[in-house]
Scaffold this motif. Structure first.
Motif, PDB file in Angstrom:
ATOM      1  N   SER A 194      -1.062   7.356  -1.858  1.00 44.90           N
ATOM      2  CA  SER A 194      -2.416   7.552  -1.336  1.00 44.90           C
ATOM      3  C   SER A 194      -3.228   6.271  -1.553  1.00 44.90           C
ATOM      4  O   SER A 194      -3.127   5.630  -2.593  1.00 44.90           O
ATOM      5  CB  SER A 194      -3.087   8.732  -2.035  1.00 44.90           C
ATOM      6  OG  SER A 194      -3.079   8.536  -3.444  1.00 44.90           O
ATOM      7  N   VAL A 195      -4.019   5.908  -0.542  1.00 41.46           N
ATOM      8  CA  VAL A 195      -4.738   4.632  -0.552  1.00 41.46           C
ATOM      9  C   VAL A 195      -6.235   4.864  -0.394  1.00 41.46           C
ATOM     10  O   VAL A 195      -6.664   5.625   0.472  1.00 41.46           O
ATOM     11  CB  VAL A 195      -4.235   3.710   0.587  1.00 41.46           C
ATOM     12  CG1 VAL A 195      -4.996   2.386   0.596  1.00 41.46           C
ATOM     13  CG2 VAL A 195      -2.736   3.465   0.468  1.00 41.46           C
ATOM     14  N   ALA A 252       0.485   5.048   6.025  1.00 38.93           N
ATOM     15  CA  ALA A 252      -0.091   5.414   4.735  1.00 38.93           C
ATOM     16  C   ALA A 252      -1.203   6.452   4.909  1.00 38.93           C
ATOM     17  O   ALA A 252      -1.838   6.535   5.957  1.00 38.93           O
ATOM     18  CB  ALA A 252      -0.642   4.181   4.035  1.00 38.93           C
ATOM     19  N   SER A 253      -1.422   7.232   3.864  1.00 37.45           N
ATOM     20  CA  SER A 253      -2.540   8.174   3.811  1.00 37.45           C
ATOM     21  C   SER A 253      -3.738   7.428   3.238  1.00 37.45           C
ATOM     22  O   SER A 253      -3.733   7.052   2.067  1.00 37.45           O
ATOM     23  CB  SER A 253      -2.173   9.368   2.922  1.00 37.45           C
ATOM     24  OG  SER A 253      -3.296  10.185   2.708  1.00 37.45           O
ATOM     25  N   VAL A 254      -4.769   7.202   4.058  1.00 34.06           N
ATOM     26  CA  VAL A 254      -5.871   6.316   3.692  1.00 34.06           C
ATOM     27  C   VAL A 254      -7.210   7.033   3.753  1.00 34.06           C
ATOM     28  O   VAL A 254      -7.500   7.747   4.713  1.00 34.06           O
ATOM     29  CB  VAL A 254      -5.923   5.076   4.612  1.00 34.06           C
ATOM     30  CG1 VAL A 254      -7.036   4.132   4.187  1.00 34.06           C
ATOM     31  CG2 VAL A 254      -4.586   4.347   4.620  1.00 34.06           C
ATOM     32  N   THR A 264      -3.010   3.492  -4.734  1.00 35.99           N
ATOM     33  CA  THR A 264      -3.353   2.116  -4.399  1.00 35.99           C
ATOM     34  C   THR A 264      -4.811   2.059  -3.960  1.00 35.99           C
ATOM     35  O   THR A 264      -5.261   2.921  -3.201  1.00 35.99           O
ATOM     36  CB  THR A 264      -2.468   1.584  -3.247  1.00 35.99           C
ATOM     37  OG1 THR A 264      -1.098   1.869  -3.521  1.00 35.99           O
ATOM     38  CG2 THR A 264      -2.641   0.083  -3.077  1.00 35.99           C
ATOM     39  N   PHE A 287       0.845  -1.196   0.000  1.00 37.44           N
ATOM     40  CA  PHE A 287       0.000   0.000   0.000  1.00 37.44           C
ATOM     41  C   PHE A 287       0.883   1.249   0.000  1.00 37.44           C
ATOM     42  O   PHE A 287       1.290   1.739   1.048  1.00 37.44           O
ATOM     43  CB  PHE A 287      -0.958  -0.033   1.186  1.00 37.44           C
ATOM     44  CG  PHE A 287      -1.897  -1.200   1.134  1.00 37.44           C
ATOM     45  CD1 PHE A 287      -2.992  -1.193   0.288  1.00 37.44           C
ATOM     46  CD2 PHE A 287      -1.663  -2.329   1.908  1.00 37.44           C
ATOM     47  CE1 PHE A 287      -3.852  -2.278   0.219  1.00 37.44           C
ATOM     48  CE2 PHE A 287      -2.513  -3.420   1.847  1.00 37.44           C
ATOM     49  CZ  PHE A 287      -3.610  -3.395   1.002  1.00 37.44           C
ATOM     50  N   THR A 288       1.164   1.739  -1.198  1.00 37.57           N
ATOM     51  CA  THR A 288       2.053   2.881  -1.351  1.00 37.57           C
ATOM     52  C   THR A 288       1.265   4.114  -1.772  1.00 37.57           C
ATOM     53  O   THR A 288       0.192   4.019  -2.362  1.00 37.57           O
ATOM     54  CB  THR A 288       3.127   2.582  -2.416  1.00 37.57           C
ATOM     55  OG1 THR A 288       2.471   2.296  -3.659  1.00 37.57           O
ATOM     56  CG2 THR A 288       3.978   1.389  -2.010  1.00 37.57           C
TER      57      THR A 288
END
Length: 196
Positions: A38-39, A58-60, A103, A35-36
């Protein structure tokens, strides 16, 4: 489907797919650095997968139509002191998000759509996935004993995700999808799909 039936799944306790943690297959992907950037977690439910990914830095963004699930996810984020955004969105109209992600995760959503709903859903996924971005689909498989509801065939996936729809399936592996009703998980596909 509208949000109401999905929301009702959370009214009398956890939904059948909400077993109290992130899916092991998702945790494995996260540990491998899948998960690279923005997710997006499409159909995030009560947020366990999104929160696990966000906890690793991660930014999710998690989206769902079920307001009760989103409220649970937001409260978990506060309680666990994890930064993640949870917002209402219809998976059949993901283009309305008006943003793209590096992602995208679909955990348990693709298999809930019928044949007529899949094309607009896949097109919506394409609209929110950056070129060369990666989509991970974890869905019930038709192969194996004790399958989950609405199992998906290999052919269902290859028909939905192909160069004509803007996708290339890089890998397709057998795994398990945990539920509250399967002691050892239900047979599942884990597809790694590249946006072309």
């Amino acid at each position: 489907m509208t949000g109401e039936p999905w929301d009702a799944s959370y009214h009398d306790g956890p939904a059948p797919w909400d077993f109290g943690g992130a899916q092991p297959a998702v945790m494995r992907l996260a540990a491998e650095g899948a998960f690279t950037g923005s997710v997006l977690d499409a159909g995030c439910g009560s947020g366990e997968n999104a929160l696990h990914i966000a906890s690793l830095g991660a930014s999710v963004v998690g989206v769902d139509v079920a307001e009760t699930a989103l409220a649970l996810a937001r409260q978990k984020a506060v309680d666990r002191r994890i930064k993640a955004d949870f917002t209402t969105a219809d998976a059949l109209h993901l283009d309305r998000l008006r943003r793209t992600f590096d992602t995208v995760l679909d955990c348990g959503l693709f298999h809930s759509f019928d044949a007529d709903e899949r094309p607009p859903y896949v097109a919506g996924l394409a609209s929110v996935t950056k070129p060369d971005g990666t989509l991970y689909v974890l869905c019930f498989s038709s192969e194996g004993p004790d399958t989950g509801p609405h199992p998906v065939t290999r052919e269902d996936l290859t028909a939905a995700f192909n160069p004509n729809t803007g996708w290339h399936i890089a890998t397709l592996e057998n795994t398990k999808l945990e539920t509250r009703y399967h002691n050892n998980g239900a047979p599942a596909w884990l597809a790694t799909i590249n946006r072309t």
